[in-house]
Scaffold this motif. Structure first.
Motif, PDB file in Angstrom:
ATOM      1  N   THR A  89      -8.795   4.623   6.402  1.00 55.25           N
ATOM      2  CA  THR A  89      -7.554   3.879   6.170  1.00 55.25           C
ATOM      3  C   THR A  89      -6.537   4.741   5.445  1.00 55.25           C
ATOM      4  OG1 THR A  89      -8.678   1.736   6.111  1.00 55.25           O
ATOM      5  CG2 THR A  89      -6.555   1.882   5.011  1.00 55.25           C
ATOM      6  N   ALA A  90      -7.001   5.461   4.427  1.00 54.07           N
ATOM      7  CA  ALA A  90      -6.089   6.338   3.678  1.00 54.07           C
ATOM      8  C   ALA A  90      -5.510   7.416   4.572  1.00 54.07           C
ATOM      9  CB  ALA A  90      -6.824   6.962   2.494  1.00 54.07           C
ATOM     10  N   HIS A  91      -6.317   8.003   5.421  1.00 52.60           N
ATOM     11  CA  HIS A  91      -5.830   9.060   6.309  1.00 52.60           C
ATOM     12  C   HIS A  91      -4.818   8.515   7.315  1.00 52.60           C
ATOM     13  CE1 HIS A  91      -7.994  12.785   5.325  1.00 52.60           C
ATOM     14  NE2 HIS A  91      -8.962  11.994   4.881  1.00 52.60           N
ATOM     15  N   ARG A  92      -5.060   7.307   7.852  1.00 55.55           N
ATOM     16  CA  ARG A  92      -4.095   6.716   8.784  1.00 55.55           C
ATOM     17  C   ARG A  92      -2.777   6.417   8.083  1.00 55.55           C
ATOM     18  NH1 ARG A  92      -8.669   3.813  10.603  1.00 55.55           N
ATOM     19  NH2 ARG A  92      -8.028   1.989   9.386  1.00 55.55           N
ATOM     20  N   LEU A  93      -2.862   5.879   6.883  1.00 59.70           N
ATOM     21  CA  LEU A  93      -1.657   5.550   6.122  1.00 59.70           C
ATOM     22  C   LEU A  93      -0.875   6.810   5.772  1.00 59.70           C
ATOM     23  CD1 LEU A  93      -0.055   3.280   4.764  1.00 59.70           C
ATOM     24  CD2 LEU A  93      -1.523   3.529   2.761  1.00 59.70           C
ATOM     25  N   VAL A  94      -1.581   7.832   5.316  1.00 58.58           N
ATOM     26  CA  VAL A  94      -0.936   9.101   4.973  1.00 58.58           C
ATOM     27  C   VAL A  94      -0.283   9.723   6.206  1.00 58.58           C
ATOM     28  CG1 VAL A  94      -1.430  11.502   4.336  1.00 58.58           C
ATOM     29  CG2 VAL A  94      -2.325   9.624   2.944  1.00 58.58           C
ATOM     30  N   ASP A 104      -1.235  23.915  -1.296  1.00 56.94           N
ATOM     31  CA  ASP A 104      -2.672  23.736  -1.466  1.00 56.94           C
ATOM     32  C   ASP A 104      -3.220  22.580  -0.643  1.00 56.94           C
ATOM     33  OD1 ASP A 104      -2.879  25.832  -3.313  1.00 56.94           O
ATOM     34  OD2 ASP A 104      -2.215  24.510  -4.952  1.00 56.94           O
ATOM     35  N   GLY A 105      -2.369  21.959   0.175  1.00 59.06           N
ATOM     36  CA  GLY A 105      -2.816  20.864   1.022  1.00 59.06           C
ATOM     37  C   GLY A 105      -2.836  19.515   0.342  1.00 59.06           C
ATOM     38  N   ARG A 106      -2.314  19.429  -0.872  1.00 59.55           N
ATOM     39  CA  ARG A 106      -2.289  18.155  -1.582  1.00 59.55           C
ATOM     40  C   ARG A 106      -1.000  17.406  -1.257  1.00 59.55           C
ATOM     41  NH1 ARG A 106      -6.234  17.441  -5.307  1.00 59.55           N
ATOM     42  NH2 ARG A 106      -7.578  19.242  -5.656  1.00 59.55           N
ATOM     43  N   LEU A 107      -1.086  16.089  -1.343  1.00 57.99           N
ATOM     44  CA  LEU A 107       0.040  15.244  -0.976  1.00 57.99           C
ATOM     45  C   LEU A 107       1.101  15.240  -2.061  1.00 57.99           C
ATOM     46  CD1 LEU A 107      -2.059  12.282   0.414  1.00 57.99           C
ATOM     47  CD2 LEU A 107      -0.710  13.898   1.771  1.00 57.99           C
ATOM     48  N   GLN A 108       2.353  15.238  -1.631  1.00 57.59           N
ATOM     49  CA  GLN A 108       3.494  15.142  -2.527  1.00 57.59           C
ATOM     50  C   GLN A 108       4.545  14.253  -1.870  1.00 57.59           C
ATOM     51  OE1 GLN A 108       5.223  19.035  -2.941  1.00 57.59           O
ATOM     52  NE2 GLN A 108       5.449  19.324  -0.736  1.00 57.59           N
ATOM     53  N   LEU A 109       5.553  13.855  -2.633  1.00 56.36           N
ATOM     54  CA  LEU A 109       6.641  13.077  -2.056  1.00 56.36           C
ATOM     55  C   LEU A 109       7.323  13.894  -0.963  1.00 56.36           C
ATOM     56  CD1 LEU A 109       8.268  11.431  -5.218  1.00 56.36           C
ATOM     57  CD2 LEU A 109       6.585  10.443  -3.641  1.00 56.36           C
ATOM     58  N   GLY A 110       7.678  13.226   0.130  1.00 56.87           N
ATOM     59  CA  GLY A 110       8.202  13.917   1.295  1.00 56.87           C
ATOM     60  C   GLY A 110       9.686  14.233   1.233  1.00 56.87           C
ATOM     61  N   VAL A 111      10.165  14.811   2.319  1.00 50.74           N
ATOM     62  CA  VAL A 111      11.540  15.306   2.358  1.00 50.74           C
ATOM     63  C   VAL A 111      12.560  14.180   2.321  1.00 50.74           C
ATOM     64  CG1 VAL A 111      10.930  17.439   3.552  1.00 50.74           C
ATOM     65  CG2 VAL A 111      11.504  15.404   4.892  1.00 50.74           C
ATOM     66  N   ARG A 112      12.164  12.949   2.677  1.00 54.12           N
ATOM     67  CA  ARG A 112      13.126  11.843   2.615  1.00 54.12           C
ATOM     68  C   ARG A 112      13.644  11.638   1.200  1.00 54.12           C
ATOM     69  NH1 ARG A 112      13.288   8.406   7.256  1.00 54.12           N
ATOM     70  NH2 ARG A 112      14.854   7.221   6.116  1.00 54.12           N
ATOM     71  N   ARG A 134       0.828  -1.207   0.000  1.00 53.12           N
ATOM     72  CA  ARG A 134       0.000   0.000   0.000  1.00 53.12           C
ATOM     73  C   ARG A 134       0.861   1.255   0.000  1.00 53.12           C
ATOM     74  NH1 ARG A 134      -5.002  -1.121   4.247  1.00 53.12           N
ATOM     75  NH2 ARG A 134      -6.188  -2.525   2.889  1.00 53.12           N
ATOM     76  N   VAL A 135       1.943   1.237   0.776  1.00 55.41           N
ATOM     77  CA  VAL A 135       2.849   2.392   0.808  1.00 55.41           C
ATOM     78  C   VAL A 135       3.403   2.656  -0.587  1.00 55.41           C
ATOM     79  CG1 VAL A 135       5.119   3.174   1.611  1.00 55.41           C
ATOM     80  CG2 VAL A 135       3.472   2.242   3.244  1.00 55.41           C
ATOM     81  N   MET A 136       3.821   1.604  -1.272  1.00 58.16           N
ATOM     82  CA  MET A 136       4.369   1.782  -2.616  1.00 58.16           C
ATOM     83  C   MET A 136       3.303   2.265  -3.590  1.00 58.16           C
ATOM     84  SD  MET A 136       7.484   1.333  -2.255  1.00 58.16           S
ATOM     85  CE  MET A 136       7.783   1.626  -4.009  1.00 58.16           C
ATOM     86  N   ALA A 137       2.072   1.787  -3.429  1.00 54.95           N
ATOM     87  CA  ALA A 137       0.987   2.256  -4.299  1.00 54.95           C
ATOM     88  C   ALA A 137       0.721   3.736  -4.077  1.00 54.95           C
ATOM     89  CB  ALA A 137      -0.278   1.433  -4.027  1.00 54.95           C
ATOM     90  N   LEU A 141      -6.931  10.198  -2.919  1.00 56.24           N
ATOM     91  CA  LEU A 141      -6.045   9.033  -2.925  1.00 56.24           C
ATOM     92  C   LEU A 141      -6.812   7.776  -2.542  1.00 56.24           C
ATOM     93  CD1 LEU A 141      -3.046   8.087  -3.183  1.00 56.24           C
ATOM     94  CD2 LEU A 141      -2.866   8.452  -0.718  1.00 56.24           C
ATOM     95  N   ALA A 142      -7.670   7.890  -1.525  1.00 55.12           N
ATOM     96  CA  ALA A 142      -8.483   6.740  -1.113  1.00 55.12           C
ATOM     97  C   ALA A 142      -9.335   6.236  -2.268  1.00 55.12           C
ATOM     98  CB  ALA A 142      -9.362   7.145   0.069  1.00 55.12           C
ATOM     99  N   ARG A 143      -9.965   7.156  -2.964  1.00 56.37           N
ATOM    100  CA  ARG A 143     -10.831   6.781  -4.086  1.00 56.37           C
ATOM    101  C   ARG A 143     -10.008   6.136  -5.203  1.00 56.37           C
ATOM    102  NH1 ARG A 143     -13.256  11.139  -4.133  1.00 56.37           N
ATOM    103  NH2 ARG A 143     -12.137  12.287  -5.746  1.00 56.37           N
ATOM    104  N   HIS A 144      -8.856   6.710  -5.472  1.00 52.86           N
ATOM    105  CA  HIS A 144      -8.013   6.194  -6.557  1.00 52.86           C
ATOM    106  C   HIS A 144      -7.501   4.784  -6.262  1.00 52.86           C
ATOM    107  CE1 HIS A 144      -5.092   6.060  -9.766  1.00 52.86           C
ATOM    108  NE2 HIS A 144      -4.132   5.831  -8.883  1.00 52.86           N
ATOM    109  N   LEU A 145      -7.163   4.523  -5.002  1.00 52.77           N
ATOM    110  CA  LEU A 145      -6.581   3.226  -4.640  1.00 52.77           C
ATOM    111  C   LEU A 145      -7.623   2.226  -4.131  1.00 52.77           C
ATOM    112  CD1 LEU A 145      -3.292   4.323  -2.831  1.00 52.77           C
ATOM    113  CD2 LEU A 145      -3.593   3.581  -5.209  1.00 52.77           C
TER     114      LEU A 145
END
Length: 223
Positions: free
Chosen positions: A53-58, A72-80, A25-28, A43-47
């Protein structure tokens, strides 16, 4: 009518199932967000996940620096995901700052409730502040880099620490930021207090550290 934010976009292959459900799920999530930024609900709808569940995973992925939110509050790849690029870019900048000031320069990144020394260029002086690359320190023990990584940067842009974490040593740090303004890392200059003098590391070296931070922020945003 709801629409998939990735509709019409080029999709990557679905990650191969490894039998480790959470990892798959993390990789997806990472594959989806890499293509198009979206909210956790999108993201929940897409996956095909439930919204809770999506909110906990995020939330967990954000805590580990794998995801972050843009302006804008949208998810992006993180600082890692910025660390490898930063590690490649930072050596010339750290070296120039060390030569200009004569003191030790370092890059620190956040790892949970710790900070990790990603790169370091030591002072040539016999008595110097030196921390090996790979050193992991708790954020709550203080220091200027810890303050930057916990978003405590002052309005002037840099933060200083004098004999806070280690008696007799001082430092000044500034944030390295993504284009969204998110802090990726801290660039730090460390020195013995006696060599810096009464003016303090911020007054003496703050502008130099800020310039180096800006240089690395610009370079990182171009990668």
């Amino acid at each position: 009518m709801t629409t998939d934010p990735l509709a019409g976009a080029e999709r990557r292959p679905v990650p191969r199932s490894t039998g480790v459900g959470v990892l798959d799920r993390v990789m997806a999530v990472l594959d989806a967000v890499e293509i198009r930024r979206m909210t956790a609900s999108e993201l929940a709808r897409h996956l095909g996940l439930s919204v809770p569940t999506a909110h906990r995973l995020v939330g967990s992925m954000m805590a580990h620096g794998l995801l972050s939110r843009d302006g804008d509050g949208r998810l992006q790849l993180g600082v890692r995901f910025s660390s490898p690029h930063l590690e490649q870019l930072c050596t010339p900048v750290l070296t120039d700052l060390q030569r200009k000031t004569g003191e030790t320069t370092q890059i620190w990144v956040r790892r949970g409730e710790h900070r990790l020394c990603l790169a370091s260029v030591d002072s040539a002086a016999e008595l110097r502040a030196s921390v090996p690359v790979g050193t992991l320190l708790p954020l709550d023990v203080g220091g200027s880099a810890a303050q930057v990584l916990t978003d405590a940067a002052a309005s002037r842009g840099w933060v200083e620490s004098i004999s806070h974490r280690t008696p007799g040593l001082c430092s000044v740090s500034a944030p390295i930021r993504r284009s969204s303004g998110e802090t990726v890392a801290a660039i730090c200059l460390s020195a013995p207090v006696f060599r810096v003098g009464e003016e303090g590391p911020g007054a003496r070296y703050g502008e130099d550290v800020l310039a180096a931070a800006a240089q690395l922020s610009d370079a990182l945003q171009r990668t």
